[in-house]
Design a protein around this motif. Structure first.
Motif, PDB file in Angstrom:
ATOM      1  N   HIS A  61      -9.484   0.923  -2.406  1.00 40.88           N
ATOM      2  CA  HIS A  61      -9.058  -0.228  -1.597  1.00 40.88           C
ATOM      3  C   HIS A  61      -7.991   0.211  -0.595  1.00 40.88           C
ATOM      4  N   PHE A  62      -7.032   1.018  -1.061  1.00 37.77           N
ATOM      5  CA  PHE A  62      -5.999   1.533  -0.158  1.00 37.77           C
ATOM      6  C   PHE A  62      -6.625   2.419   0.927  1.00 37.77           C
ATOM      7  N   ILE A 114      -8.105   0.177   3.530  1.00 38.80           N
ATOM      8  CA  ILE A 114      -7.042  -0.390   4.378  1.00 38.80           C
ATOM      9  C   ILE A 114      -6.546   0.659   5.364  1.00 38.80           C
ATOM     10  N   MET A 141       2.680   1.191   9.457  1.00 40.64           N
ATOM     11  CA  MET A 141       1.741   0.690   8.458  1.00 40.64           C
ATOM     12  C   MET A 141       1.024   1.849   7.780  1.00 40.64           C
ATOM     13  N   ILE A 172       1.048   2.771   3.808  1.00 45.07           N
ATOM     14  CA  ILE A 172      -0.152   2.918   2.973  1.00 45.07           C
ATOM     15  C   ILE A 172      -0.122   4.252   2.240  1.00 45.07           C
ATOM     16  N   CYS A 182       1.916   3.675  -0.783  1.00 44.65           N
ATOM     17  CA  CYS A 182       1.142   2.947  -1.798  1.00 44.65           C
ATOM     18  C   CYS A 182       0.170   3.868  -2.523  1.00 44.65           C
ATOM     19  N   VAL A 238      -2.512  -4.417  -5.187  1.00 39.48           N
ATOM     20  CA  VAL A 238      -2.987  -3.903  -3.896  1.00 39.48           C
ATOM     21  C   VAL A 238      -2.716  -4.913  -2.789  1.00 39.48           C
ATOM     22  N   THR A 241       0.069  -4.267   0.117  1.00 37.35           N
ATOM     23  CA  THR A 241      -0.417  -4.233   1.502  1.00 37.35           C
ATOM     24  C   THR A 241       0.300  -5.273   2.353  1.00 37.35           C
ATOM     25  N   PHE A 243       2.641  -4.605   5.531  1.00 33.96           N
ATOM     26  CA  PHE A 243       2.270  -5.231   6.808  1.00 33.96           C
ATOM     27  C   PHE A 243       3.470  -5.954   7.420  1.00 33.96           C
TER      28      PHE A 243
END
Length: 324
Positions: free
Chosen positions: A70-71, A74, A119, A123, A126, A150, A154, A158
């Motif tokens: 998922h990361f 993104i 951003m 990420i 993360c 997640v 995120t 953001f």
């Protein structure tokens, strides 16, 4: 965002004697800079195609519906946004000599570039935390790194990215641009734009430096701590095979982090040292905004077996559909 900068420049219109900026392109090679359009266009198209494939693969493959991927999805979206912020205008300059850009558009581009880079850095943090929990706290991983985690992480990154750098274009819009309007660059960088102002720009330089080092430096520090803890945990493993497997999941991430932050540091040094060859920092700046978006999906696809297999299946389905 563009409307906000239109209002800001309108309220300060008495301070401006220039109505637009002219992006001259790559300094020192104006006569043949159009030849750079082909490799830059190829990089941009490659970045879009590769990242769209990554997003499609993660979406279609149920085995990839995990926080780590998922990361990565993104990150792919952020990469496309970063490249699209600058590449259409650069190609317009090189192909059609469309060098003019309005002040609000310039300040909006400046804001978007800073926000997307922040951003992307967020990420990476993360993803480092995700790997730390997966390797150092494997039993607690399912309960800590959830879909909710997640989404929250995120959203925090953001909001941080959007809020942290708003002062950079706002302060740039407060400067007095009374005569010069030719920017020796392909994009609206803060230092390139404010160097044209007729008043003191010290506050602009200090503001960008402090914010950039606070955000990027903080992110890099968290990433280094995460991987130091990961390395310590891996070295305690009795099995060499288990240690190798644990580190292999981090290899692609470390490659991208090394390239991303190394170029940022080099850019800071070249800008600060007032190089006699201004082409180098400008070229590095452009490449830093287009190479990672093209490089990131390829490195992950080559280094990650699950993603590679999913990518092959997606491409195979598409090819099959074309034959039908």
């Amino acid at each position: 965002m563009l409307i906000m900068f239109q209002d800001l420049t309108s309220s300060n219109s008495s301070r401006f004697q220039v109505s637009e900026f002219i992006l001259m392109g790559f300094p020192g090679i104006h006569s043949w800079q159009h030849w750079l359009s082909l490799p830059l266009a190829l990089l941009y198209v490659l970045a879009l195609i590769a990242n769209i494939l990554i997003i499609t693969t993660i979406y279609q493959e149920e085995s990839l519906h995990q926080p780590m991927y998922h990361f990565l999805g993104i990150l792919a979206i952020v990469d496309m946004g970063l490249a699209t912020t600058i590449m259409p205008k650069i190609l317009a300059i090189l192909w059609f000599n469309a060098k003019t850009i309005s002040l609000p558009e310039c300040f909006a581009q400046m804001y978007a570039i800073h926000s997307f880079i922040a951003m992307e850095s967020g990420i990476f943090v993360c993803m480092a935390i995700d790997r730390y929990v997966a390797i150092c706290r494997p039993l607690r991983y399912p309960s800590i790194v959830t879909e909710s985690f997640v989404i929250k992480a995120t959203l925090i990154m953001f909001l941080r990215s959007c809020g942290s750098f708003i002062s950079v274009p706002v302060l740039a819009a407060q400067r007095n641009y009374c005569s010069r309007n030719q920017i020796e660059h392909c994009l609206c960088s803060n230092l390139g734009v404010t160097s044209l102002s007729c008043d003191d720009r010290t506050v602009n330089s200090i503001s960008q430096l402090v914010i950039a080092w606070a955000i990027m430096g903080g992110d890099l520090g968290l990433i280094m701590i995460s991987y130091a803890l990961i390395l310590r945990a891996v070295l305690k493993l009795n099995s060499a095979e288990a240690a190798s497997k644990a580190l292999s999941t981090c290899t692609s991430h470390l490659i991208l982090i090394f390239f991303f932050y190394t170029v940022i540091v080099v850019l800071s040094i070249t800008h600060g040292s007032q190089m006699k060859v201004p082409l180098i920092p400008v070229l590095l700046n452009v490449l830093h905004n287009v190479i990672p978006p093209a490089l990131n999906p390829m490195v992950y696809a080559l280094k990650n077996r699950e993603l590679k297999q999913g990518l092959y299946r997606v491409i195979g389905l598409e090819l099959k559909g074309n034959h039908e």
